[in-house]
Design an enzyme around this catalytic site. Structure first.
Site, short mmCIF file in Angstrom:
data_model
loop_
_atom_site.label_atom_id
_atom_site.label_comp_id
_atom_site.label_asym_id
_atom_site.label_seq_id
_atom_site.Cartn_x
_atom_site.Cartn_y
_atom_site.Cartn_z
N ASP A 10 0.84 -1.22 0.31
CA ASP A 10 0.05 0.03 -0.18
C ASP A 10 0.59 1.12 -0.09
O ASP A 10 2.26 1.86 0.32
CB ASP A 10 -1.07 -0.30 1.17
CG ASP A 10 -2.10 1.14 1.12
OD1 ASP A 10 -2.30 1.68 -0.01
OD2 ASP A 10 -2.20 1.90 2.40
N SER A 11 0.26 2.57 -0.55
CA SER A 11 1.36 3.97 -0.38
C SER A 11 1.39 3.88 1.01
O SER A 11 2.66 5.30 1.00
CB SER A 11 0.24 4.73 -1.06
OG SER A 11 -0.98 4.71 0.00
N CYS A 73 -4.47 -1.77 -1.57
CA CYS A 73 -4.01 -0.69 -2.42
C CYS A 73 -4.99 -0.56 -3.38
O CYS A 73 -4.46 -1.31 -4.63
CB CYS A 73 -3.13 0.34 -2.26
SG CYS A 73 -3.02 1.57 -3.52
N GLU A 152 -3.14 8.91 7.56
CA GLU A 152 -1.77 8.83 8.31
C GLU A 152 -1.25 9.87 9.45
O GLU A 152 -0.26 8.98 9.84
CB GLU A 152 -1.08 9.47 7.14
CG GLU A 152 -1.49 8.63 5.49
CD GLU A 152 -0.33 7.17 5.45
OE1 GLU A 152 0.49 6.79 6.36
OE2 GLU A 152 -0.84 5.73 4.99
N CYS A 183 -10.96 2.92 -0.88
CA CYS A 183 -9.72 3.12 -0.43
C CYS A 183 -9.23 2.39 0.91
O CYS A 183 -10.39 2.67 1.88
CB CYS A 183 -9.91 4.45 -0.83
SG CYS A 183 -7.58 4.72 0.75
N HIS A 185 -7.63 3.03 3.14
CA HIS A 185 -7.43 3.91 4.62
C HIS A 185 -8.68 4.28 4.95
O HIS A 185 -9.02 4.26 5.85
CB HIS A 185 -6.79 5.27 4.20
CG HIS A 185 -5.60 4.98 3.86
ND1 HIS A 185 -4.19 4.59 2.43
CD2 HIS A 185 -4.62 5.87 4.45
CE1 HIS A 185 -3.69 4.10 2.47
NE2 HIS A 185 -3.13 5.67 3.86
N1 DGL Z 1 -4.69 2.86 0.43
C1 DGL Z 1 -4.71 3.33 -0.69
C2 DGL Z 1 -5.81 2.96 -1.73
O1 DGL Z 1 -6.29 2.56 -1.56
C3 DGL Z 1 -3.98 4.70 -0.50
C4 DGL Z 1 -3.92 5.71 -1.26
C5 DGL Z 1 -3.06 6.85 -1.20
O2 DGL Z 1 -1.53 7.03 -1.19
O3 DGL Z 1 -3.42 8.02 -1.57
O4 DGL Z 1 -6.47 3.40 -2.46
#
Ligand code: DGL
Length: 283
Positions: A10-11, A73, A152, A183, A185
């Protein structure tokens, strides 16, 4: 049987929502997780950058000898899954198809909402996945760019965060009976999202749905970890502060975890990784 770990990418910390589901549904499996926190959010980046960064995370996970990779992600799934899936010799799964399928199952009014990053919404990957299975559904999509930095920051269990969620989701209130948290997050904001949307709206957590599919793949390819094998040693890596990552991870996963900061940038295109000496295993 295959005792190698499953790789998650993931990011940032968002993919931990998928790992939490894995710990519940498949606690015998072992996890290697990479969060590219240094370069998040991905959602406002170009498809070219997202593809490059996702390849770098995939190469990092491959260097850890994983048996399967889960793109935890949505943004990486929307932009990079198809290409990378075709190139790797191990199963690679994303979060979009499982989430889309669950929403079709749940909706009663055929009105589905999708919230996600700008890149995910612009890719129309969810709408395509839904229409691929059912064209009887009306899909309404909304990008919510402030949500990822909010999660975050770790500072979202408060009134100000609720107000921000309310302001962002305003166009969807009363319009849908099922809402895909597109997403990874966003499940961390589920309490606020549910309150804004109303208790009658189904929130679809793509991560939870994806872990059900991971289980099916493990069975199908006979990749389950042996029950008698030693206890799993889950490993978590981030490209930014291990301390901040560890705080959110332990709170969310309700267990202590070890986090290490690594650099995954493949400057030479050779798949080499420089592991910095910033191991964080404070309990
Ligand atoms: N958790 C990522 C997703 O599901 C996050 C994205 C991001 O870094 O903008 O899209």
């Amino acid at each position: 049987m295959d005792n190698r770990p499953i790789g998650f990418l993931d990011s940032g910390v968002g993919g931990l929502t998928v790992v939490r589901q894995l710990f519940r549904q498949l606690p015998n499996e072992e996890v290697v997780y990479i969060g590219d926190t240094k370069r998040m959010p991905y959602g406002s980046r170009s498809p070219e950058e997202i593809l490059k960064f996702t390849w770098e995370m995939v190469n990092f996970l491959m260097s850890k000898n994983v048996k399967m990779i889960c793109f935890a992600c949505n943004t990486a799934t929307a932009i990079a899954l198809d290409e990378i899936q075709n190139e790797l010799g191990i199963p690679v799964i994303g979060v979009i198809l499982p989430g889309a399928s669950a929403a079709i199952q749940k909706t009663k009014t055929e009105k589905i909402g999708i919230i996600g990053t700008q890149a995910t919404i612009e890719s129309k990957a969810y709408a395509k996945a839904i229409y691929f299975k059912s064209n009887a559904v009306k899909v309404t999509s909304l990008a919510c760019p402030p949500f990822v930095p909010l999660v975050e920051s770790g500072d979202f269990d408060n009134e100000a965060a609720y107000e921000l969620v309310k302001q962002q989701l305003h166009p969807l209130v009363g319009e849908v009976d099922s809402l895909i948290l597109g997403c990874t997050h966003y499940p961390l904001l589920a309490k606020h999202i549910q309150k804004v949307m109303g208790t009658e709206v189904n929130l679809i957590d793509s991560g939870a749905e994806t872990v059900r599919d991971i289980s099916v793949l493990l069975n199908y390819f006979k990749l389950n970890r042996k029950l008698s094998s030693k206890q799993s040693e889950n490993r978590f890596y981030t490209t930014a502060s291990a301390e901040q990552f560890k705080k959110i991870a332990e709170n969310w996963l309700e267990t202590s975890v070890e986090v290490e900061t690594v650099s995954i940038e493949d400057k030479e295109g050779k798949g080499e990784y420089e592991e910095k000496n910033s191991h964080c295993n404070k309990k």
